[in-house]
Scaffold this active site. Structure first.
Site, PDB file in Angstrom:
ATOM      1  N   HIS A 191     -41.074   3.701 -11.626  1.00  0.00           N
ATOM      2  CA  HIS A 191     -41.648   3.218 -12.877  1.00  0.00           C
ATOM      3  C   HIS A 191     -41.416   4.194 -14.024  1.00  0.00           C
ATOM      4  CE1 HIS A 191     -44.463   0.344 -10.609  1.00  0.00           C
ATOM      5  NE2 HIS A 191     -43.443  -0.298 -11.115  1.00  0.00           N
ATOM      6  N   CYS A 200     -21.413 -11.396  -8.965  1.00  0.00           N
ATOM      7  CA  CYS A 200     -22.529 -10.925  -9.797  1.00  0.00           C
ATOM      8  C   CYS A 200     -23.043  -9.558  -9.370  1.00  0.00           C
ATOM      9  CB  CYS A 200     -23.671 -11.935  -9.802  1.00  0.00           C
ATOM     10  SG  CYS A 200     -24.400 -12.185  -8.183  1.00  0.00           S
ATOM     11  N   GLU A 260     -23.623 -12.589   0.366  1.00  0.00           N
ATOM     12  CA  GLU A 260     -24.085 -11.191   0.385  1.00  0.00           C
ATOM     13  C   GLU A 260     -24.030 -10.586   1.770  1.00  0.00           C
ATOM     14  OE1 GLU A 260     -27.238 -10.348  -2.717  1.00  0.00           O
ATOM     15  OE2 GLU A 260     -28.158 -11.982  -1.589  1.00  0.00           O
ATOM     16  N   ASP A 314     -25.189  -6.085  -2.003  1.00  0.00           N
ATOM     17  CA  ASP A 314     -25.613  -6.265  -0.618  1.00  0.00           C
ATOM     18  C   ASP A 314     -24.425  -6.453   0.317  1.00  0.00           C
ATOM     19  OD1 ASP A 314     -28.416  -5.982  -0.359  1.00  0.00           O
ATOM     20  OD2 ASP A 314     -28.668  -7.765  -1.584  1.00  0.00           O
TER      21      ASP A 314
HETATM   22  C1  PEP Z   1     -26.158  -8.149  -5.009  1.00  0.00           C
HETATM   23  O1  PEP Z   1     -26.644  -7.924  -3.891  1.00  0.00           O
HETATM   24  O2  PEP Z   1     -24.991  -7.823  -5.330  1.00  0.00           O
HETATM   25  C2  PEP Z   1     -26.966  -8.796  -6.054  1.00  0.00           C
HETATM   26  C3  PEP Z   1     -26.430  -9.170  -7.196  1.00  0.00           C
HETATM   27  O3  PEP Z   1     -28.276  -8.971  -5.806  1.00  0.00           O
HETATM   28  P1  PEP Z   1     -29.365  -7.785  -5.888  1.00  0.00           P
HETATM   29  O4  PEP Z   1     -28.698  -6.581  -6.479  1.00  0.00           O
HETATM   30  O5  PEP Z   1     -30.472  -8.313  -6.717  1.00  0.00           O
HETATM   31  O6  PEP Z   1     -29.734  -7.601  -4.445  1.00  0.00           O
HETATM   32 MG    MG Z   2     -28.506  -8.895  -3.312  1.00  0.00          MG
END
Ligand code: PEP
Ligand code: MG
Length: 602
Positions: A195, A509, A438, A462
């Site tokens: 935080h 992403c 993922e 992930d």
């Molecule tokens: C990922 O795992 O690449 C992803 C975009 O999700 P997060 O980072 O929220 O786990």
């Molecule tokens: Mg993820």
């Protein structure tokens, strides 16, 4: 390698700072062991309650102050601390110790230390991050009980422009910092998700956390040069080092200006291939920047902030309002809402989540949603309501490993749509349901998943973690967390092939898409849609505008055949060096050091 006058940590709030160190030791007050007899029990229990009330009052005041200085979202940090003070289970345990003959402060310290030990040995990085919150309230409670409240505030004057060095920074302390006098922050504990780190970022104070040995190596008055982007610290830097940092900073500023200036231009390669660059939005405050950077829409709307640090789950209305607000901000552009990726301590405080030995392999994400329809269904209804009137909204499911999960989620969504239409609440009859790729399991069954999905988005954070068996949050393994590993590159190609064969869109992403050399790789592999953090949008677009698709494709072909990660990086770097405008290489040199692209020109 770090030299003796160089320390490394995690850059949590960008910017370069130079100044003398001020060591702040905010240790837990010394608590004398005091034992009581039966006649004193009632009085001690009363003292406990009164101290807790005063601490809640002080935290509420701090929350209001944070709301003014840093914003509403950040102020929730103090709601979480208030909840910790009020936690009935913990209070009962302390009260029992008092009944067993301990004074109020002895009992409180005993139980707080016990809890701290459990949390520090927890495998959950998020729980470890919350230790700073626990220390903060422990300090406040003990100071109240010992009769010297107020010691948890900065009560020493800071006149120069200094760099604060501490073992751990609580959000309560961080928010009291005066930006004119505190130019940087260093702490031994803490990570990017602490935080205090989030607050430092919002307040614009460069900060490096997780610096092992900082208090041993740095004394009061040591001159410190800190880079809040790369996480590096130089102690007593030479004039040349200061000069180099200045040059690097001015390169970054120049690049930032150039990128900002061209932000509304489309992401089209010099040979005419267009990509869509979407935004990943974690917090509402990021929406404005994503819009300003002309994002094609939202490729990943994370919804966990609606839950983390909160007492209860958000209502359906609250979620629908938020989702609608996001879609309106992007007027007509696509918004992909990811269902709750809960897990670890990403649960509302009231939710009794089980402790797990391996939270990343545990009960999280889509698994929690499907097991708890009372959590999932209101979110599905909120998504459907946000999509009313034909607004382009998609639903994306995280951590999918089985086709059945997609089927079950879609079925629930359709049931909720039916329910909404019966009650006459404006809502879409359905929304496209996409899948985050993922896990290696999802890659292997990508052909099957593609038949059940409206789109794919590859979560490389992930995917890399599970493919390479490397904890994404473990600083010691940071070098091994590589998006250029051949196993990753080949999986990316495989997923794109499966998606194309089924005629669905495949985007990326994960953070990988924000890294310029990796963006070149993704362009070359054939991706035409990326989703990146809002601050990274200008750089990614700019890279695409400067790298011909044919050059990227040749580099990606070499990368796919490579046996090792260094060959992948080399193929990409060579392509950029040989075939792209030298200004691109100059720009890459302005990136912070951990970016592989920064090494193109030292
Ligand atoms: C990922 O795992 O690449 C992803 C975009 O999700 P997060 O980072 O929220 O786990
Ligand atoms: Mg993820």
């Amino acid at each position: 390698m770090t030299t003796p006058h160089e320390l490394a940590g995690i850059g949590v709030s960008p910017g370069v700072a130079y100044g003398p160190a001020v060591i702040v030791r905010l240790d837990v007050p010394d608590v004398p062991n005091r034992f009581i007899d039966d006649s004193e029990v009632e009085g001690e229990l009363r003292r406990l309650d009164e101290a807790a009330n005063r601490v809640v009052e002080a935290l509420s005041a701090l929350r209001d102050r944070v709301r003014e200085r840093a914003g509403r979202e950040e102020s929730h940090i103090f709601d979480a601390q208030i909840l910790m003070v009020r936690d009935q289970e913990f209070r009962d345990q302390v009260r029992q110790c008092v009944r067993d003959g301990m004074s109020a402060e002895t009992a409180y310290e005993f139980k707080a230390l016990e809890l701290r030990n459990v949390w520090s040995s927890s495998p959950s990085p998020m729980l470890r991050d919350r230790i700073a919150d626990l220390s903060a309230i422990q300090n406040r409670m003990l100071a109240e009980l010992l009769g010297h409240p107020g010691e948890h505030t900065w009560n020493f004057p800071i006149e120069d422009q200094v760099i604060i060095v501490a073992r751990e920074l609580s959000p309560g302390l961080t928010v009291q910092l005066d930006r004119d006098h505190v130019v940087g922050l260093v702490s031994e504990e803490g990570t990017r998700t602490s935080h205090a780190a989030i607050l430092a970022h919002s307040l614009g104070i460069p900060a490096v956390m997780g610096v092992v040995g900082a208090l041993e190596q740095i004394q009061d008055g040591t001159m410190v040069l800190l880079d809040g982007q790369t996480g590096s610290l130089l102690l007593e830097p030479t004039r040349q080092e200061i000069e180099r940092a200045r040059t690097q900073l001015s390169r970054r500023q120049k690049l930032a200006l150039e990128l900002e200036g061209a932000v509304t231009q489309a992401a089209i390669t010099p040979d005419g291939i267009q990509l869509a660059v979407f935004a990943n939005v974690d917090l509402p405050d990021e929406i404005a920047l994503a819009v300003r950077h002309d994002a094609a829409g939202v490729g990943l709307l994370r919804t966990e902030f609606l839950v983390t640090g909160r007492a209860a789950l958000p209502t359906e209305d609250e979620q629908a309002d938020y989702f609608r607000r996001v879609t309106e901000s992007f007027s007509g552009r696509q918004v992909v809402i990811r269902s709750y990726d809960l897990g670890g301590d990403k649960f509302p405080a009231a939710f009794r989540a089980p402790a797990e030995a391996n939270p990343f392999l545990g009960w999280r994400s889509i698994r929690v949603c499907l097991d708890h329809p009372e959590i999932f269904r209101p979110q599905l209804r909120a998504v459907l309501r946000a999509a009313a009137g034909g607004r382009p909204v998609g639903l994306m499911l995280p951590l999918v490993t089985r086709v059945e999960e997609v089927e079950a989620a879609r079925e629930m969504m359709l049931e909720e749509a039916l329910g909404l239409s019966r009650t006459g609440i404006p809502a879409a009859a359905s929304v496209p349901v996409g899948v985050m790729i993922e896990t290696p399991a999802a890659v292997v069954i990508a052909d099957e998943l593609a038949r059940h999905s409206a789109f794919f988005s590859i979560g490389t954070n992930d995917l890399v973690q599970y493919t390479l068996a490397v904890d994404r949050g473990n600083a010691r393994l940071a070098d091994r967390f590589s998006t250029h590993h051949p196993a990753v590159v080949r999986q990316l190609r495989e997923v794109l092939r499966a998606g194309k064969a089924a005629g669905i869109e495949v985007s990326v992403c994960g953070e990988m898409a924000s890294e310029p050399l990796s963006a070149v790789l993704l362009l070359g592999l054939g991706f035409r849609s990326l989703s990146v953090a809002p601050p990274a949008i200008p750089l990614v677009k700019w890279v695409i505008r400067n790298v011909p698709e044919a050059v990227a494709r040749a580099a990606a072909e070499a990368a796919v055949l490579a046996d090792r990660e260094s060959e992948v990086t080399r193929a990409l770097a060579e392509a950029v060096r040989r075939h792209c405008d030298p200004r691109l290489i100059e720009a890459f040199a302005a990136l912070p050091r951990p970016h592989p692209a920064a090494t193109l020109r030292q």
